[in-house]
Design an enzyme around this catalytic site. Sequence first.
Site, PDB file in Angstrom:
ATOM      1  N   ASN A 129       0.900  -1.510   0.457  1.00 39.43           N
ATOM      2  CA  ASN A 129       0.260   0.070   0.381  1.00 39.43           C
ATOM      3  C   ASN A 129       1.038   1.326   0.141  1.00 39.43           C
ATOM      4  O   ASN A 129       1.340   0.988   0.298  1.00 39.43           O
ATOM      5  CB  ASN A 129      -0.917   0.230   1.246  1.00 39.43           C
ATOM      6  CG  ASN A 129      -2.387  -0.805   0.915  1.00 39.43           C
ATOM      7  OD1 ASN A 129      -2.314  -0.845  -0.240  1.00 39.43           O
ATOM      8  ND2 ASN A 129      -2.828  -0.862   1.641  1.00 39.43           N
ATOM      9  N   MET A 130      -0.019   1.918  -0.879  1.00 35.51           N
ATOM     10  CA  MET A 130       0.475   3.700  -0.713  1.00 35.51           C
ATOM     11  C   MET A 130       1.487   4.196   0.386  1.00 35.51           C
ATOM     12  O   MET A 130       2.817   4.507   0.678  1.00 35.51           O
ATOM     13  CB  MET A 130      -0.134   4.550  -0.975  1.00 35.51           C
ATOM     14  CG  MET A 130      -0.100   6.294  -1.655  1.00 35.51           C
ATOM     15  SD  MET A 130       0.814   6.570  -3.011  1.00 35.51           S
ATOM     16  CE  MET A 130      -0.402   5.803  -3.829  1.00 35.51           C
ATOM     17  N   LYS A 131       0.371   3.954   1.966  1.00 36.30           N
ATOM     18  CA  LYS A 131       0.697   4.905   3.335  1.00 36.30           C
ATOM     19  C   LYS A 131       2.661   3.520   4.040  1.00 36.30           C
ATOM     20  O   LYS A 131       3.250   4.054   4.493  1.00 36.30           O
ATOM     21  CB  LYS A 131       0.157   4.390   4.435  1.00 36.30           C
ATOM     22  CG  LYS A 131      -0.532   3.171   4.296  1.00 36.30           C
ATOM     23  CD  LYS A 131      -1.432   4.210   5.542  1.00 36.30           C
ATOM     24  CE  LYS A 131      -1.519   3.074   6.603  1.00 36.30           C
ATOM     25  NZ  LYS A 131      -3.112   2.654   6.244  1.00 36.30           N
ATOM     26  N   GLY A 132       2.669   2.093   3.206  1.00 34.62           N
ATOM     27  CA  GLY A 132       3.709   1.480   3.321  1.00 34.62           C
ATOM     28  C   GLY A 132       3.863   1.210   5.167  1.00 34.62           C
ATOM     29  O   GLY A 132       2.357   0.861   5.921  1.00 34.62           O
ATOM     30  N   PHE A 133       4.523   1.180   5.634  1.00 32.92           N
ATOM     31  CA  PHE A 133       5.296   0.447   7.442  1.00 32.92           C
ATOM     32  C   PHE A 133       5.649   1.443   8.259  1.00 32.92           C
ATOM     33  O   PHE A 133       7.256   1.519   7.594  1.00 32.92           O
ATOM     34  CB  PHE A 133       5.325  -1.298   7.123  1.00 32.92           C
ATOM     35  CG  PHE A 133       5.495  -1.562   8.070  1.00 32.92           C
ATOM     36  CD1 PHE A 133       3.974  -1.884   9.502  1.00 32.92           C
ATOM     37  CD2 PHE A 133       6.544  -2.416   8.815  1.00 32.92           C
ATOM     38  CE1 PHE A 133       5.005  -2.223  10.640  1.00 32.92           C
ATOM     39  CE2 PHE A 133       6.911  -2.627   9.606  1.00 32.92           C
ATOM     40  CZ  PHE A 133       6.346  -2.991  10.620  1.00 32.92           C
TER      41      PHE A 133
END
Length: 251
Positions: A129-133
């Site tokens: 996902n775009m926002k990552g981790f």
Amino acid sequence: MNEIDYKNLVPYGDTTGDGAVQFSFTFPVEPSPKAQEAAAQMVREWGFSDVKVAHMSSVGVGFAYFVIFGRAQRGVNFDKVEVPELTGQRLNYKEIDKRILEEIGRPIRVVGANTGFDAHTVGLDAILNMKGFDGDVGLERYRGFYTVNMGSQVLPAELIERALKEKADAILISKIVTQKDIHIADMKDVILHLRKRGLEKRFILVVGGPRVTHKLALELGYDAGFSIGSYPSDVAYFLLEKMLERIGKKK
Ligand code: B12
């Protein structure tokens, strides 16, 4: 501080070399003094000394839960431990993105899914996902990746079909549930489906999950395994290196 003995490395609790270990487990019996003693005896029989039952409680009718402390007597020879490791550099997403576009010349195409009955999507989303981790952006944010996230409970045949349709360079699977080693069975299943179609070399195969190790992934025929705390940029860097290998720009 005491010297660390790498030839007999034991766990660390309060002081170096104390061997302190915490156990937690459930017995299929009601909590009772007898259950408490049985739990302590069992840990002593495993070879731990200074055994203390720190907690006992009921976890449903007929089940007792324990937290126990003990000291390990035997350690491990750390110097002799050998394990395959992913040795990727830690580059940030902008550096990786730049290198992909310059050195590969086009986005790397990936298709990801969680296969089998496993419905845990958070791990795969953390990577894709775009926002990552944890502040590390996911592959969707890179200009150097074209990303398809099929979500959870995807059949291996569907995954392979989609990967072919999308002209994917890499298949990314996530395995979270490990009850009765279902993660291993599911990992094998994907490889089997690929083999049946003569596609075992077609894709870069990456698997991730909390109980997945790089060693296990290699043993089962994957190119890489990413475990607890993996970052999207670790995966992005691995895919860049693997792609360079595939197009003959790196040995
Ligand atoms: C959230 C959660 C759920 C949610 C999932 C929601 C969702 N959309 O994902 C819901 C409530 C649906 C759920 C259901 C169940 N769950 Co659950 N769940 C969890 C929980 C609390 C957190 C998992 C999580 O999101 N972790 C955060 C992510 C970021 O971490 P991660 O998954 O490890 O991912 C990282 C790495 O592993 C790696 N990674 C993971 N995947 C991939 C993929 C690739 C390609 C790469 C490169 C890397 C990578 O990178 C990620 C980032 O670093 C865990 C317990 C825990 N604390 O872990 C239990 C847990 C996983 N669940 C468990 C169980 C048993 C279940 C159920 C079977 C419960 C039930 N009886 O119904 C069901 C199963 C449903 C199913 N069909 O799968 C058990 C599994 C036990 C086992 N040994 O297998 C756990 C461990 C809880 C426990 N202690 O019992 N669960």
